[in-house]
Design a protein around this motif. Structure first.
Motif, PDB file in Angstrom:
ATOM      1  N   GLN A 160      93.717  -0.985  72.110  1.00 38.71           N
ATOM      2  CA  GLN A 160      92.581  -0.700  70.858  1.00 38.71           C
ATOM      3  C   GLN A 160      92.280   0.782  70.476  1.00 38.71           C
ATOM      4  N   GLY A 161      92.018   1.209  71.679  1.00 39.63           N
ATOM      5  CA  GLY A 161      91.619   2.709  71.333  1.00 39.63           C
ATOM      6  C   GLY A 161      91.937   3.982  70.845  1.00 39.63           C
ATOM      7  N   LYS A 162      93.349   3.558  70.513  1.00 35.92           N
ATOM      8  CA  LYS A 162      94.869   4.123  70.133  1.00 35.92           C
ATOM      9  C   LYS A 162      94.661   4.183  69.149  1.00 35.92           C
ATOM     10  N   VAL A 163      93.714   3.303  68.549  1.00 44.37           N
ATOM     11  CA  VAL A 163      94.504   2.884  67.099  1.00 44.37           C
ATOM     12  C   VAL A 163      93.464   3.218  65.458  1.00 44.37           C
ATOM     13  N   ARG A 164      93.932   4.411  64.851  1.00 48.56           N
ATOM     14  CA  ARG A 164      92.928   4.926  64.055  1.00 48.56           C
ATOM     15  C   ARG A 164      93.023   4.828  62.564  1.00 48.56           C
ATOM     16  N   GLU A 165      92.461   4.588  61.886  1.00 51.14           N
ATOM     17  CA  GLU A 165      91.990   4.223  60.666  1.00 51.14           C
ATOM     18  C   GLU A 165      93.065   6.133  60.054  1.00 51.14           C
ATOM     19  N   PHE A 166      93.813   5.185  57.774  1.00 54.09           N
ATOM     20  CA  PHE A 166      93.576   6.531  57.535  1.00 54.09           C
ATOM     21  C   PHE A 166      92.447   6.606  56.782  1.00 54.09           C
ATOM     22  N   ALA A 167      92.655   8.096  56.109  1.00 55.75           N
ATOM     23  CA  ALA A 167      91.385   8.353  55.321  1.00 55.75           C
ATOM     24  C   ALA A 167      91.363   7.338  53.777  1.00 55.75           C
ATOM     25  N   PRO A 168      90.524   6.562  52.882  1.00 61.53           N
ATOM     26  CA  PRO A 168      90.612   6.917  52.401  1.00 61.53           C
ATOM     27  C   PRO A 168      91.240   8.068  51.274  1.00 61.53           C
ATOM     28  N   PRO A 169      92.314   6.946  49.780  1.00 58.34           N
ATOM     29  CA  PRO A 169      92.315   5.661  49.790  1.00 58.34           C
ATOM     30  C   PRO A 169      93.854   5.715  50.934  1.00 58.34           C
ATOM     31  N   LYS A 170      92.865   4.427  51.770  1.00 62.34           N
ATOM     32  CA  LYS A 170      93.772   4.053  52.828  1.00 62.34           C
ATOM     33  C   LYS A 170      95.203   2.643  51.905  1.00 62.34           C
ATOM     34  N   PRO A 171      96.388   4.152  52.510  1.00 57.03           N
ATOM     35  CA  PRO A 171      97.839   3.251  53.073  1.00 57.03           C
ATOM     36  C   PRO A 171      98.092   1.504  53.063  1.00 57.03           C
ATOM     37  N   VAL A 172      98.242   0.686  51.664  1.00 56.53           N
ATOM     38  CA  VAL A 172      98.674  -0.525  52.648  1.00 56.53           C
ATOM     39  C   VAL A 172     100.139  -0.882  52.128  1.00 56.53           C
ATOM     40  N   ARG A 173     100.673  -1.573  52.769  1.00 55.77           N
ATOM     41  CA  ARG A 173     101.693  -2.505  52.088  1.00 55.77           C
ATOM     42  C   ARG A 173     101.111  -4.139  51.720  1.00 55.77           C
ATOM     43  N   GLU A 174     101.893  -4.255  50.989  1.00 47.44           N
ATOM     44  CA  GLU A 174     101.724  -5.441  49.734  1.00 47.44           C
ATOM     45  C   GLU A 174     102.805  -6.639  50.462  1.00 47.44           C
ATOM     46  N   ILE A 175     102.351  -7.725  50.755  1.00 45.95           N
ATOM     47  CA  ILE A 175     103.095  -9.327  51.537  1.00 45.95           C
ATOM     48  C   ILE A 175     102.666 -10.058  50.396  1.00 45.95           C
ATOM     49  N   SER A 176     104.107 -11.049  49.360  1.00 49.04           N
ATOM     50  CA  SER A 176     104.016 -11.613  49.109  1.00 49.04           C
ATOM     51  C   SER A 176     104.950 -13.190  48.967  1.00 49.04           C
ATOM     52  N   LEU A 177     105.019 -13.692  48.163  1.00 44.67           N
ATOM     53  CA  LEU A 177     106.366 -15.133  48.511  1.00 44.67           C
ATOM     54  C   LEU A 177     106.847 -14.925  46.890  1.00 44.67           C
ATOM     55  N   VAL A 178     108.373 -14.528  47.810  1.00 43.81           N
ATOM     56  CA  VAL A 178     109.061 -14.312  47.036  1.00 43.81           C
ATOM     57  C   VAL A 178     110.302 -15.550  46.317  1.00 43.81           C
ATOM     58  N   VAL A 179     110.172 -15.215  45.513  1.00 45.06           N
ATOM     59  CA  VAL A 179     110.978 -16.667  44.822  1.00 45.06           C
ATOM     60  C   VAL A 179     112.437 -16.080  43.996  1.00 45.06           C
ATOM     61  N   ASN A 180     113.355 -16.739  43.329  1.00 43.40           N
ATOM     62  CA  ASN A 180     114.867 -16.597  42.724  1.00 43.40           C
ATOM     63  C   ASN A 180     113.816 -16.802  41.056  1.00 43.40           C
ATOM     64  N   SER A 181     114.538 -16.083  40.103  1.00 41.84           N
ATOM     65  CA  SER A 181     113.165 -16.404  38.833  1.00 41.84           C
ATOM     66  C   SER A 181     114.024 -18.183  38.238  1.00 41.84           C
ATOM     67  N   ASN A 182     114.872 -18.632  39.388  1.00 38.17           N
ATOM     68  CA  ASN A 182     115.132 -20.192  38.245  1.00 38.17           C
ATOM     69  C   ASN A 182     114.381 -21.502  39.248  1.00 38.17           C
ATOM     70  N   PHE A 183     113.781 -21.235  40.248  1.00 41.32           N
ATOM     71  CA  PHE A 183     112.785 -21.492  41.683  1.00 41.32           C
ATOM     72  C   PHE A 183     112.368 -22.056  40.610  1.00 41.32           C
ATOM     73  N   HIS A 184     112.110 -23.552  40.740  1.00 45.26           N
ATOM     74  CA  HIS A 184     110.945 -24.467  40.495  1.00 45.26           C
ATOM     75  C   HIS A 184     110.405 -25.483  40.777  1.00 45.26           C
ATOM     76  N   ARG A 185     110.268 -25.349  41.784  1.00 48.23           N
ATOM     77  CA  ARG A 185     109.286 -26.632  43.246  1.00 48.23           C
ATOM     78  C   ARG A 185     108.051 -25.362  43.159  1.00 48.23           C
ATOM     79  N   ALA A 186     107.389 -25.769  41.321  1.00 48.72           N
ATOM     80  CA  ALA A 186     105.538 -25.378  42.355  1.00 48.72           C
ATOM     81  C   ALA A 186     105.010 -25.469  42.771  1.00 48.72           C
ATOM     82  N   ARG A 187     104.824 -26.868  43.588  1.00 47.42           N
ATOM     83  CA  ARG A 187     103.906 -27.612  43.822  1.00 47.42           C
ATOM     84  C   ARG A 187     104.322 -27.095  45.718  1.00 47.42           C
TER      85      ARG A 187
END
Length: 215
Positions: A160-187
Motif C-alpha cells: 500500500q505504501g507504493k500506491v500513489r494517486e494521480f492529481a485531479p482530475p483523476k483518471p478513471v475507467r468506466e465499467i459497464s454491463l454490455v449487451v447486444n441491442s437485441n437482448f431482451h432479458r431486462a429483469r
C-alpha cells in the motif's frame, strides 16, 4: 469478463448473486475486449463486463461504476516521493505494461500519452496479461505500473505504501454491463446490475473530478 476486472470484481458479488437465483445457470469466461465484442454481436454471449464507452451502435452499455487508476511505484523511483503524481512524472523507461489486446493497456498508453515507439529501447522489455505479474515486477524488479483501484484493495501494508494517486482530475475507467441491442432479458440484466452495485466498496462510488479514459 475482461481479465483486468474478473479477479477483483467477481468475488465481491458472484456468491450472493448465485445464492439469490439458484435456478439460474451461470457460465463465466475471461476474454479480452475484442473477443467479447465479437461474441456479443453474434449473440453467442448474453452479458459482458467491460471497460466502456465502446461507441458501438450494435451494443447497449449499462454503466455500473468508475474506478480510479493509481500509480504503483517502487521506492527507488522519483515519483515515490510525491503524494500525487502527474503522467509526466512517470519514467517511461521503467513502465511495466499489459500485453496488446487488453483495453487497460490502451488506457494507460493514452493516460501517459505514449506511442509504441516510446518503448523502443535497450532496456528489459516485458509485457504480460496479468495485473498480478505487473505488481510483482514492481515489487521485485523496481519500476512503475498503473493499477485500477480494485486491484489495490488486497495489497499488504508494505505494498500500500507504493500506491500513489494521480492529481485531479483523476483518471478513471468506466465499467459497464454490455449487451447486444437485441437482448431482451431486462429483469436478468437489472438483477445482475443491482447485485454488483450492492456489493461494491464505497471507494469506487465516491469519485469526484474524474477523467474517464477512452478504451
Amino acid at each position: 469478463v475482461i481479465p483486468t476486472v474478473a479477479p477483483y470484481l467477481l468475488p465481491l458479488f458472484l456468491k450472493s448473486f448465485a445464492e439469490k437465483y439458484p435456478q439460474l445457470k451461470i457460465s463465466i469466461r475471461e476474454m479480452v475486449t475484442d473477443e467479447i465484442i465479437h461474441l456479443l454481436k453474434t449473440e453467442d454471449l448474453d452479458i459482458a463486463l467491460l471497460a466502456t464507452p465502446l461507441h458501438d451502435p450494435k451494443l447497449v452499455e449499462h454503466p455500473i461504476y468508475q474506478e480510479e487508476f493509481h500509480a504503483y511505484v517502487a521506492e527507488t523511483e522519483s515519483a515515490a516521493k510525491k503524494r500525487y503524481v502527474l503522467p509526466k512524472d512517470i519514467d517511461l523507461s521503467k513502465l511495466w505494461l499489459l500485453e496488446e489486446g487488453h483495453c487497460l493497456r490502451n488506457q494507460v498508453l493514452d493516460l501517459c500519452e505514449l506511442k509504441k515507439k516510446d518503448f523502443e529501447s535497450d532496456r528489459l522489455h516485458y509485457e504480460t496479461g496479468s495485473i498480478e505479474t505487473l505488481k510483482n515486477l514492481v515489487d521485485h524488479h523496481q519500476g512503475i505500473t498503473i493499477l485500477p483501484h480494485l486491484a489495490t484493495l488486497d495489497l499488504t501494508k508494505k505494498q500500500q505504501g507504493k500506491v500513489r494517486e494521480f492529481a485531479p482530475p483523476k483518471p478513471v475507467r468506466e465499467i459497464s454491463l454490455v449487451v447486444n441491442s437485441n437482448f431482451h432479458r431486462a429483469r436478468l440484466l437489472q438483477a445482475l446490475k443491482d447485485e454488483i452495485e450492492r456489493n461494491l466498496p464505497d471507494s469506487v462510488k465516491k469519485i469526484q473530478k474524474t477523467r474517464v479514459m477512452a478504451v
